[in-house]
Scaffold this active site. Structure first.
Site, PDB file in Angstrom:
ATOM      1  N   ARG A 191     -10.248  -0.077   8.798  1.00 15.81           N
ATOM      2  CA  ARG A 191      -9.768  -1.403   9.089  1.00 15.81           C
ATOM      3  C   ARG A 191     -10.762  -2.169  10.069  1.00 15.81           C
ATOM      4  NH1 ARG A 191      -3.842  -0.334   8.757  1.00 15.81           N
ATOM      5  NH2 ARG A 191      -2.756  -2.155   9.457  1.00 15.81           N
ATOM      6  N   ARG A 204      11.679  -5.769   4.973  1.00 15.89           N
ATOM      7  CA  ARG A 204      11.555  -4.493   5.216  1.00 15.89           C
ATOM      8  C   ARG A 204      12.012  -4.023   6.647  1.00 15.89           C
ATOM      9  NH1 ARG A 204       5.737  -1.918   5.431  1.00 15.89           N
ATOM     10  NH2 ARG A 204       5.716  -3.303   7.424  1.00 15.89           N
ATOM     11  N   ARG A 220      10.850  -0.535  11.598  1.00 12.24           N
ATOM     12  CA  ARG A 220       9.532  -0.409  12.239  1.00 12.24           C
ATOM     13  C   ARG A 220       9.560  -1.331  13.222  1.00 12.24           C
ATOM     14  NH1 ARG A 220       4.612  -0.090   8.024  1.00 12.24           N
ATOM     15  NH2 ARG A 220       3.582  -1.157   9.760  1.00 12.24           N
ATOM     16  N   LYS A 222       0.886  -1.228  -0.098  1.00 12.73           N
ATOM     17  CA  LYS A 222      -0.261   0.194   0.004  1.00 12.73           C
ATOM     18  C   LYS A 222       1.017   1.217  -0.068  1.00 12.73           C
ATOM     19  CE  LYS A 222      -2.181  -1.101   3.651  1.00 12.73           C
ATOM     20  NZ  LYS A 222      -1.475  -2.634   4.125  1.00 12.73           N
ATOM     21  N   ARG A 254      -0.521  -9.262  13.205  1.00 11.77           N
ATOM     22  CA  ARG A 254      -1.190  -8.336  12.498  1.00 11.77           C
ATOM     23  C   ARG A 254      -1.925  -8.759  11.419  1.00 11.77           C
ATOM     24  NH1 ARG A 254       4.254  -5.304  10.905  1.00 11.77           N
ATOM     25  NH2 ARG A 254       3.063  -4.470   9.321  1.00 11.77           N
TER      26      ARG A 254
END
Ligand code: AP5
Ligand code: MG
Length: 186
Positions: A85, A124, A130, A10, A142
């Protein structure tokens, strides 16, 4: 809006979309991470939830989005990334937009299999640092949260005739072209 599981791409795809359609990119995840970095009360409230891979309360993100709708000027529209969400957030969004005489144009969904989510997030994690990417059990939560709470939105937007799903497996450029052709239909 850009819809899809964690790591679907996204954030990666948002830049080209806002440029092409003159939109303002609003990622609730990024807005929350800035609040955490700035040490605001909202950030403090959100930190533990995000780092465990859980959602923050609906009212928090709904308030952030409504503030941005009011304060950002000079764009043709907004590209929502990671919001809504939950069904409650989707209903709140409709109500916020209705007050402004506006509505959701389209929900473009980037789909990738769960195994690829793990691969992309692990990649990532080495680059961005993160906090919610670091631990496999948090990533797992998640993904579970996405399936439990967010996936029902697919039926919600299908029913509204606004849902378009594209295959997120492929190069960044291939996925971008699929998104553009999906958006051209709306
Ligand atoms: P958020 O920041 O929205 O995280 P997310 O939904 O888990 O999605 P990601 O940002 O992880 O993935 P992405 O789809 O943007 O993928 P990306 O482009 O980076 O939310 C974080 C947290 O905030 C939530 O867990 C929750 O706690 C809270 N929150 C946020 N919104 C909320 C809401 N509305 N309500 C309640 N709580 C909320 O790509 C991933 C990686 O893959 C990158 O390294 C990228 O380079 C790579 N990549 C992308 N596309 C490709 C490709 N085609 N090929 C190869 N690699 C690719
Ligand atoms: Mg993102």
């Amino acid at each position: 809006m850009l819809f899809g599981p964690p790591g679907a791409g996204k954030g990666t795809q948002a830049g080209a979309m806002v440029e092409r359609f003159n939109l303002c990119h609003l990622s609730t995840g990024e807005l929350l991470r800035s609040e955490i970095a700035a040490g605001t009360p909202l950030g403090l409230q959100a930190k533990a939830l995000i780092e465990a891979g859980n959602l923050v309360p609906d009212s928090v993100v709904e308030g952030m989005i409504e503030d941005k709708f009011q304060s950002v000027k000079g764009v043709k529209g907004f590209l929502l990334d990671g919001f809504p969400r939950t069904l409650a957030q989707a209903e709140a969004l409709d109500a916020i937009l209705a007050k402004r005489g506006e509505q959701v144009t389209a929900c473009v969904s980037i789909m990738i299999p769960d195994a690829l989510i793990h691969e992309r997030i692990a990649h990532r994690a080495q680059i961005e640092g993160r906090a919610d990417d670091a631990r496999p059990e948090v990533v797992e939560n998640r993904i579970k949260t996405y399936h439990d709470k967010t996936e029902p939105l697919i039926a919600f937007y299908k029913k509204a005739g606004k849902y378009s799903e594209i295959d997120g497996v492929g190069t960044i450029e291939q996925v971008r072209e699929r998104i553009f052709s999906a958006m051209d239909k709306f």
